[in-house]
Every structure is written in C-alpha cells, then in structure tokens.
Design a protein around this motif. Structure first.
Motif, PDB file in Angstrom:
ATOM      1  N   LEU A 127       1.816   6.401  -7.076  1.00  0.00           N
ATOM      2  CA  LEU A 127       0.674   7.106  -7.649  1.00  0.00           C
ATOM      3  C   LEU A 127       0.772   8.615  -7.446  1.00  0.00           C
ATOM      4  O   LEU A 127       0.529   9.407  -8.346  1.00  0.00           O
ATOM      5  CB  LEU A 127      -0.604   6.560  -7.002  1.00  0.00           C
ATOM      6  CG  LEU A 127      -1.912   6.927  -7.698  1.00  0.00           C
ATOM      7  CD1 LEU A 127      -1.950   6.292  -9.077  1.00  0.00           C
ATOM      8  CD2 LEU A 127      -3.098   6.477  -6.859  1.00  0.00           C
ATOM      9  N   PHE A 128       1.169   9.018  -6.226  1.00  0.00           N
ATOM     10  CA  PHE A 128       1.098  10.442  -5.908  1.00  0.00           C
ATOM     11  C   PHE A 128       2.423  11.182  -6.046  1.00  0.00           C
ATOM     12  O   PHE A 128       2.433  12.397  -6.096  1.00  0.00           O
ATOM     13  CB  PHE A 128       0.553  10.626  -4.485  1.00  0.00           C
ATOM     14  CG  PHE A 128      -0.921  10.405  -4.405  1.00  0.00           C
ATOM     15  CD1 PHE A 128      -1.809  11.455  -4.639  1.00  0.00           C
ATOM     16  CD2 PHE A 128      -1.431   9.146  -4.147  1.00  0.00           C
ATOM     17  CE1 PHE A 128      -3.167  11.240  -4.592  1.00  0.00           C
ATOM     18  CE2 PHE A 128      -2.792   8.927  -4.097  1.00  0.00           C
ATOM     19  CZ  PHE A 128      -3.670   9.968  -4.328  1.00  0.00           C
ATOM     20  N   LEU A 129       3.521  10.467  -6.096  1.00  0.00           N
ATOM     21  CA  LEU A 129       4.807  11.160  -6.199  1.00  0.00           C
ATOM     22  C   LEU A 129       5.551  10.825  -7.492  1.00  0.00           C
ATOM     23  O   LEU A 129       5.972  11.721  -8.218  1.00  0.00           O
ATOM     24  CB  LEU A 129       5.690  10.818  -4.987  1.00  0.00           C
ATOM     25  CG  LEU A 129       5.173  11.335  -3.649  1.00  0.00           C
ATOM     26  CD1 LEU A 129       6.009  10.803  -2.506  1.00  0.00           C
ATOM     27  CD2 LEU A 129       5.187  12.861  -3.633  1.00  0.00           C
ATOM     28  N   LEU A 130       5.660   9.542  -7.759  1.00  0.00           N
ATOM     29  CA  LEU A 130       6.465   9.133  -8.898  1.00  0.00           C
ATOM     30  C   LEU A 130       5.779   9.440 -10.218  1.00  0.00           C
ATOM     31  O   LEU A 130       6.375   9.987 -11.149  1.00  0.00           O
ATOM     32  CB  LEU A 130       6.765   7.625  -8.774  1.00  0.00           C
ATOM     33  CG  LEU A 130       8.065   7.175  -9.419  1.00  0.00           C
ATOM     34  CD1 LEU A 130       9.256   7.927  -8.858  1.00  0.00           C
ATOM     35  CD2 LEU A 130       8.253   5.671  -9.235  1.00  0.00           C
ATOM     36  N   LEU A 131       4.499   9.090 -10.311  1.00  0.00           N
ATOM     37  CA  LEU A 131       3.758   9.268 -11.556  1.00  0.00           C
ATOM     38  C   LEU A 131       3.740  10.727 -12.029  1.00  0.00           C
ATOM     39  O   LEU A 131       4.077  11.016 -13.178  1.00  0.00           O
ATOM     40  CB  LEU A 131       2.330   8.712 -11.388  1.00  0.00           C
ATOM     41  CG  LEU A 131       1.570   8.442 -12.675  1.00  0.00           C
ATOM     42  CD1 LEU A 131       2.273   7.351 -13.484  1.00  0.00           C
ATOM     43  CD2 LEU A 131       0.130   8.028 -12.379  1.00  0.00           C
ATOM     44  N   PRO A 132       3.385  11.665 -11.133  1.00  0.00           N
ATOM     45  CA  PRO A 132       3.403  13.072 -11.558  1.00  0.00           C
ATOM     46  C   PRO A 132       4.781  13.510 -12.052  1.00  0.00           C
ATOM     47  O   PRO A 132       4.889  14.256 -13.032  1.00  0.00           O
ATOM     48  CB  PRO A 132       3.033  13.835 -10.286  1.00  0.00           C
ATOM     49  CG  PRO A 132       2.301  12.861  -9.462  1.00  0.00           C
ATOM     50  CD  PRO A 132       2.882  11.520  -9.762  1.00  0.00           C
ATOM     51  N   LEU A 133       5.813  13.022 -11.389  1.00  0.00           N
ATOM     52  CA  LEU A 133       7.175  13.390 -11.769  1.00  0.00           C
ATOM     53  C   LEU A 133       7.462  12.914 -13.191  1.00  0.00           C
ATOM     54  O   LEU A 133       8.017  13.646 -14.019  1.00  0.00           O
ATOM     55  CB  LEU A 133       8.151  12.746 -10.772  1.00  0.00           C
ATOM     56  CG  LEU A 133       9.501  13.441 -10.619  1.00  0.00           C
ATOM     57  CD1 LEU A 133       9.316  14.857 -10.126  1.00  0.00           C
ATOM     58  CD2 LEU A 133      10.387  12.656  -9.681  1.00  0.00           C
ATOM     59  N   ILE A 134       7.059  11.665 -13.468  1.00  0.00           N
ATOM     60  CA  ILE A 134       7.272  11.114 -14.813  1.00  0.00           C
ATOM     61  C   ILE A 134       6.487  11.907 -15.845  1.00  0.00           C
ATOM     62  O   ILE A 134       6.991  12.252 -16.915  1.00  0.00           O
ATOM     63  CB  ILE A 134       6.870   9.619 -14.842  1.00  0.00           C
ATOM     64  CG1 ILE A 134       7.836   8.822 -13.951  1.00  0.00           C
ATOM     65  CG2 ILE A 134       6.883   9.070 -16.266  1.00  0.00           C
ATOM     66  CD1 ILE A 134       7.389   7.412 -13.660  1.00  0.00           C
ATOM     67  N   VAL A 135       5.227  12.221 -15.493  1.00  0.00           N
ATOM     68  CA  VAL A 135       4.379  12.977 -16.425  1.00  0.00           C
ATOM     69  C   VAL A 135       5.000  14.332 -16.754  1.00  0.00           C
ATOM     70  O   VAL A 135       5.070  14.733 -17.920  1.00  0.00           O
ATOM     71  CB  VAL A 135       2.952  13.156 -15.844  1.00  0.00           C
ATOM     72  CG1 VAL A 135       2.169  14.160 -16.667  1.00  0.00           C
ATOM     73  CG2 VAL A 135       2.235  11.822 -15.788  1.00  0.00           C
ATOM     74  N   VAL A 188       0.841  -1.208   0.000  1.00  0.00           N
ATOM     75  CA  VAL A 188       0.000   0.000   0.000  1.00  0.00           C
ATOM     76  C   VAL A 188       0.869   1.248   0.000  1.00  0.00           C
ATOM     77  O   VAL A 188       0.653   2.181  -0.786  1.00  0.00           O
ATOM     78  CB  VAL A 188      -0.946  -0.008   1.226  1.00  0.00           C
ATOM     79  CG1 VAL A 188      -1.584   1.366   1.407  1.00  0.00           C
ATOM     80  CG2 VAL A 188      -2.010  -1.075   1.069  1.00  0.00           C
ATOM     81  N   ALA A 189       1.883   1.261   0.861  1.00  0.00           N
ATOM     82  CA  ALA A 189       2.760   2.425   0.953  1.00  0.00           C
ATOM     83  C   ALA A 189       3.459   2.680  -0.380  1.00  0.00           C
ATOM     84  O   ALA A 189       3.532   3.826  -0.854  1.00  0.00           O
ATOM     85  CB  ALA A 189       3.777   2.221   2.064  1.00  0.00           C
ATOM     86  N   MET A 190       3.956   1.613  -0.981  1.00  0.00           N
ATOM     87  CA  MET A 190       4.663   1.737  -2.255  1.00  0.00           C
ATOM     88  C   MET A 190       3.739   2.252  -3.358  1.00  0.00           C
ATOM     89  O   MET A 190       4.105   3.135  -4.141  1.00  0.00           O
ATOM     90  CB  MET A 190       5.244   0.377  -2.664  1.00  0.00           C
ATOM     91  CG  MET A 190       6.450  -0.030  -1.839  1.00  0.00           C
ATOM     92  SD  MET A 190       7.845   1.078  -2.140  1.00  0.00           S
ATOM     93  CE  MET A 190       9.092   0.328  -1.140  1.00  0.00           C
ATOM     94  N   LEU A 191       2.546   1.675  -3.430  1.00  0.00           N
ATOM     95  CA  LEU A 191       1.583   2.078  -4.466  1.00  0.00           C
ATOM     96  C   LEU A 191       1.226   3.551  -4.309  1.00  0.00           C
ATOM     97  O   LEU A 191       1.158   4.306  -5.282  1.00  0.00           O
ATOM     98  CB  LEU A 191       0.310   1.225  -4.360  1.00  0.00           C
ATOM     99  CG  LEU A 191       0.378  -0.127  -5.072  1.00  0.00           C
ATOM    100  CD1 LEU A 191      -0.895  -0.916  -4.844  1.00  0.00           C
ATOM    101  CD2 LEU A 191       0.611   0.085  -6.575  1.00  0.00           C
TER     102      LEU A 191
END
Lengths: 297, 366
Positions: free
Chosen positions: A39-47, A32-35
């Motif tokens: 979702l909230f930190l890594l994904l936006p950065l990639i986008v 859960v922590a990883m997901l």
C-alpha cells in the motif's frame, strides 16, 4: 538431582524443535507487513510509472528532454556531486577523531552532528537566507564582491550539505568506536606509515559503513526538497532541482511531465537499492564473516 | 645472531599514575622471557615501549648496541602479537600475513613465496583465503604470529598470547610456540598473568608488581626462593602464620612450633605451601582434620589447631593410604617454608623440626 537432569535436558532439546507455535499469528503478521508494504511503497511506485507513461513512451521521453527538466537533472547532479563528497570527507574526519581521541567538546560535537536531523529542512534553508541573503549577515559583503549565494547554485549546495550532514558521520562514528584502534597499532608495528595506515587499514575497515552512508546521503541530497526550495528561488529551467521541478510542473498542470520527472527520482532510489544489493552480493563472503563475528560476540 | 635487549631506568607515567618505575632488565640473545604479574603491574606497557607503540618518560632501550628509542617502530625490527590478535578484518589470512611485505614493496613473487612458507609454518595453508572472522581463536592466534614473523623480526613480543583461548587449545599452542622458538631462536618476550603458562614456556621469568620488577630468574629458582611476600603469594596458595623467632626456633603466634631457621630473633611471617604440611594420625595430636576434599589427582585437607586453620595438600592416593578421617586428631610437620621480615622482605628458609624421612615412613605405615 540425578533423576531431574534428563527431564531438563529433554525440555531444552525439544523446545526449539517445536514447530509453528502460533501458525495463525505468524501468518497474520506476515500478511499485515506485506499489505502495508504494498500500500505505502509498491502502489505509489506503480502509480508514478503508470502516470509517467500514460501518454506513451514518446511523450515520456520528450517530457524528459525538455530543457527545463534537463537543467533540473544537471542541477541535482551538481548539488549531489559537491554535497556528498564534502560530507564523506567530514564524516571520515569526525569519526576518526571522535573514535580515537578524548577531547573537550567531544560530546558536544556528537550532539552537533545530529542537529540537521532534528531541524526542519525549511528552517535550515531559511538559515542560509538569514546568513547569505541580501539583508543577511554576510549579505552586504557578498554583494560588494558580486558573489551570489542565495537563489543560486552555491546556496542550494550549502543547504543540501547542511541537511545531509549527519548521514555519513552517523554511520561511521559508532562503527569506528566499536572497531577500536587495535588494527592501526598492529599496522604500526608492521611498519606502516600514517598515510598507509589510513588507506590500507582505517578506511577499508570502515568501507561498509561508508557505503551505506554514501548511498543514504546521495539519495537524500538528490531528493531534498524543503531546504532547497527556500534558497533556490524556484526558477524553472534555472534553479530547479528534480524535486522542485516536479512541483513546478505539477503546479502548472503538466501532470504527465511531472510524473515523468518524478519517475527519474524513483529510478534513482531503485538503482541505489540494486547497487547496494549487488555490492553486498559481490562481497558476500566477507559480509557473512562479519555477521558471524557480530553474532558470536 | 639473536638480539640482546637492554632496558635501563625506564619510567613511564600516565598523568599522576606511574605505570613503570625505574625498570631495569637485560634480555639475553635468543631467550624466551616471560613478564609475569597481575593486571596493572605495567608489563604490557613495557612491551609497548619496546615495540615503539608508546614512549618512556626517561630511560634507555637498546637492541644490541642500537638505541631503539631513537628509531621508528618500522626500523626496530619488532614483531608484535596483540592480545586480541588485531588481525585486519577486511583482509584474508594471506593478505594479513603479506601486509608488512607489501608495505615494504617486496616483489610479488617474494611475497607469495614468503607468505606460503609462513602459512606452512602455522599449518594453515588451506585457509589462506579465509577472513579472520571465519577462523577459530587458536587459528587467529597463529595467523597473528605469522603476520608478526613476516618481517623476520629481531625481537618477538607477545601480549597475553593465550589469554583468550580455552584450556586445551592453550596447552597445545603453548607447546607449539615453545618448539617454534627453539627452531627460530628469536629473542622473545611475552606477557602473562598466568603462572603456569610463564613457568612452562619461559627460560626465565620476570615478576612485576606495581610498575617494578620484583624478581627475575628461572622458574625453579623463583618458586624455591621468592624474593618477597608478593612473589610468594602470587605463585600459588600458601598458609600464612605470624611467628616469633627465638635462638633459631620458630614458634607460631597461635601457639604451635613451626620449625627452625637461621634468621635472627624477632617477629616474622611464615609462608608455608600446602604440600609442605605433612599429616600423621596421632591420638595425642594437637591438630584436627576438619575437612577432606579431592580435586582429582590431588587431595586437600583442611586442618585446625584451636582457632587456627591451615590447608594441606597431597596426592589423592596418599590420602587414601593415610587413613585420615574428618575429625581425627593428627600430628603436623612443616617440611619447608619461607620466613619474611616485617617489611615482607629478606626471605629465610624454614626447616622442619625433625628429620622428615621418618615422617614419610610414619605416614605411609599408619
């Protein structure tokens, strides 16, 4: 009694050795922590980076070379270059006097330092307008002397300084209180003067708190939006900071340029993190010792 | 040559609270002096005044003929070891010890040489690059001492030097410090609330209470002839009896004889240490054994005379030989003690009624 004692000892020794009491729960929590992080930190950065580079590296660089963006970079750096040192200075002074002296208004001062945290940045910006705007309290005097604060760099610096006010002080005050005055007294008996004590003892022993405070303060100063947006007037190429430029560009449908600009702010965050990690690594012996001491007490 | 410290009429108040009240003290050159007293007795404040960390309201402090109060801490030549060591946490052991030399801008080679010599002295050469948090309590204590010695002080001050250490380390460090003092011969004052520590370590002990010096002298003199009730009570357990003196005979108010004295007739309080109470099994004895306890090498015997209780102490082996049992009737002899007047002052000796030698013989043959 004598019969019971070995049983208790066995229990005490065995308890920590029992491995993985709830393997499923542990796994689930980690997932859960990883997901969540993804979702909230890594994904936006990639986008941010993929959008910024969507039209190729050349377009990305030319978007950043735009005079409007360059001016925004300059404004952002200029604001941070004043706001951060000002708050460092204030934070050191505040922590020094709050930790060392008992004076009337001490509690009030501590509460006051927290104020910028509890006020919306927009209100903080508005406050500057009410004070320094043309119809504001000091407005007439300022315009008589031909000084412009609102819709110019000074106002943006003031607003940013106000918003980032607590970062350094909040970090240093509890640290200084916990560390007490013993080492300073030891330095006195060893013959150090006031200034020598400050530079060689007081400041170095606060340096880790100071570092975190400065990094946080700087990140916030460069990323601040609300307060600055009220006082800047948002003239792209003149009074836009990086975060304001992102909005300006996005609003005028220059999506790729907006993301390219945003990627600069994202990189700032990454550099900050790397810098912090590198410093911690370079001083790992000392930090390790500090942690052990804390755990022992 | 070692330094003399002269303290005259020192008074220090914090607000309405007087911490030191007209204190006078002379410390001999090269002396190791203990300031012994309960917490709040002003002993640490006195130490801080000597170091220049605090200032008296009135009074004089002189080092030899030098007015110390007129000088900054830096110029006093005082080495101070703090209760919790106060080592610089961001500096290595080496840098901690080098601090005072660096402040004085000593040449690099001299700093290295001097710090290495001190590291050798405290037997921590291998730990020079450690940080204080990586050291044990005893090691930190020694670093604090080396740091204080770096300036070659005229006077060494130690505030509860062993307070935060466990018993074994404390004992070792105490002996080591005593030895060090004999080698270096620096005038040294240390503060403690531990009587054993003060007595074992110091040449002379100064007993403080409520901001005043109650007594000063060698450990033996103070223990044998306490100046007042406070000192007597502070230096370990004692039995306390209200008593009446009539032509040299001392009778306890509870109705048993205590001994003889040279004090004038009147009311007094008798203080008798447990080891000054000798017991002898006797069927006609007015006392009874109430309880026997052993603390290892020593045995304690709680005895009672009607409603009055008392504590006696003797070597554990002597108890075994005496054949005392709980509930047994006994004869009691008080072989020594001190009488104080109604103000708890003017001590006089209490001596046994009968020759004590026979008592000993009787005890061992019983």
């Amino acid at each position: 009694m004598a019969v019971n004692t070995p049983a208790i000892e066995t229990y005490l020794v065995n308890t920590p050795v029992r491995e993985k009491p709830f393997p499923f729960a542990k796994l689930a929590l980690i997932t859960v922590a990883m997901l969540f992080m993804a979702l909230f930190l890594l994904l936006p950065l990639i986008v941010v980076f993929s959008e910024a580079l969507s039209a190729g590296l050349g377009e990305y660089l030319s978007a950043l070379a735009d005079p409007g963006v360059l001016s925004a970079i300059w404004m952002t750096v200029a604001i941070a270059a004043v706001a951060v040192p000002a708050n460092v200075l204030f934070g050191i002074i505040a922590s020094w006097c709050i930790a060392r002296f008992k004076f009337t208004g001490r509690e009030f001062l501590i509460t006051l330092i927290d104020l910028p945290f509890s006020i919306s940045p927009v209100v903080a910006g508005l406050l500057q307008v009410l004070l320094f705007g043309t119809t504001g309290l000091f407005g007439p005097w300022l315009s008589d002397h031909n000084i412009q604060i609102i819709f110019a760099l000074p106002g943006m610096i003031l607003a940013t300084t106000f918003v980032t006010f607590p970062f350094v002080a909040r970090e240093l005050i509890p640290l200084a209180q916990e560390q007490g005055n013993d080492e300073e007294e030891a330095a006195v008996t060893l013959g150090a003067s006031g200034l020598q004590i400050f530079w060689r003892v007081s400041l170095p022993k606060l340096r880790w708190g100071l570092l975190y405070g400065v990094l946080l303060c700087n990140a916030r100063a460069m990323g601040e939006f609300g307060a600055v947006s009220v006082v800047s007037g948002k003239v792209f190429g003149y009074t836009d900071t990086l975060s304001l430029a992102v909005e300006s560009l996005y609003d005028s449908y220059e999506i790729q340029a907006a993301f390219a600009t945003a990627s600069l702010l994202a990189m700032l965050a990454l550099v900050t993190l790397v810098l912090k990690a590198a410093l911690e690594w370079a001083h790992r012996d000392e930090l390790h010792a500090l942690k052990r001491k804390k755990a022992a007490t | 040559m070692s330094t003399t410290i002269e303290i005259k009429n020192i008074t220090r108040s914090f607000g309405r609270h007087t911490v030191l009240n007209d204190v006078n003290l002379a410390v001999q050159p090269g002396e190791l002096l203990a300031l012994l007293g309960p917490s709040g007795s002003g002993k640490t404040t006195l130490l801080r005044l000597i170091a220049g960390l605090d200032f008296p309201d009135t009074g004089i402090i002189k080092f030899d003929k030098d007015d110390a109060l007129g000088r900054k801490p830096k110029e006093r030549g005082v080495g101070f070891v703090f209760q919790h060591y106060a080592l610089f946490r961001h500096m290595t052991v080496f840098e901690n010890i080098a601090f005072a030399l660096r402040i004085r801008r000593a040449p690099k080679a001299e700093v290295t040489e001097r710090v290495n010599a001190l590291l050798k002295l405290i037997q921590l050469e291998t730990l020079a690059s450690r940080y204080p948090a990586q050291l044990s309590g005893g090691q930190r204590q020694r670093v604090a001492l080396a740091r204080a010695l770096a300036i070659q002080p005229r006077v060494l001050l130690l505030d509860e030097p062993f307070g935060a250490l466990d018993a074994v380390v404390r004992r070792d460090l105490r002996r080591w410090l005593r030895q060090l003092h004999e080698e270096m011969n620096i005038t040294t004052l240390f503060v403690t609330h531990d009587q054993e520590e003060a007595f074992e370590l110091a040449d002379r002990v100064v007993i403080m209470n409520a901001g005043q010096i109650n007594q000063e002298g060698t450990p033996i003199d103070i223990y044998r002839e306490p100046a007042n009730v406070f000192v007597h009570e502070f230096l370990g357990e004692s039995n306390k009896f209200l008593a009446t003196i009539k032509s040299g005979l001392v009778q306890a108010a509870a109705g048993f004889p205590l001994g003889t004295t040279t004090a004038p007739d009147g009311q007094a309080t008798a203080y008798i240490r447990p080891h000054h109470i000798l017991l002898r099994p006797s069927l006609r004895g007015a006392w009874r054994v109430q309880r026997l306890t052993s603390t290892g090498a020593h045995a304690r015997v709680t005895i009672a005379h009607n409603e009055t209780q008392a504590e006696s102490a003797m070597p554990a082996d002597a108890l075994l030989e005496s054949g005392l049992t709980e509930g047994a009737p006994i004869d009691v002899t008080f072989t020594g003690g001190t009488l104080f007047d109604a103000q708890g002052k003017t001590p006089t000796k209490l001596t046994a009624l009968k020759p004590t030698l026979t008592q000993f013989t009787n005890l061992h043959s019983a």
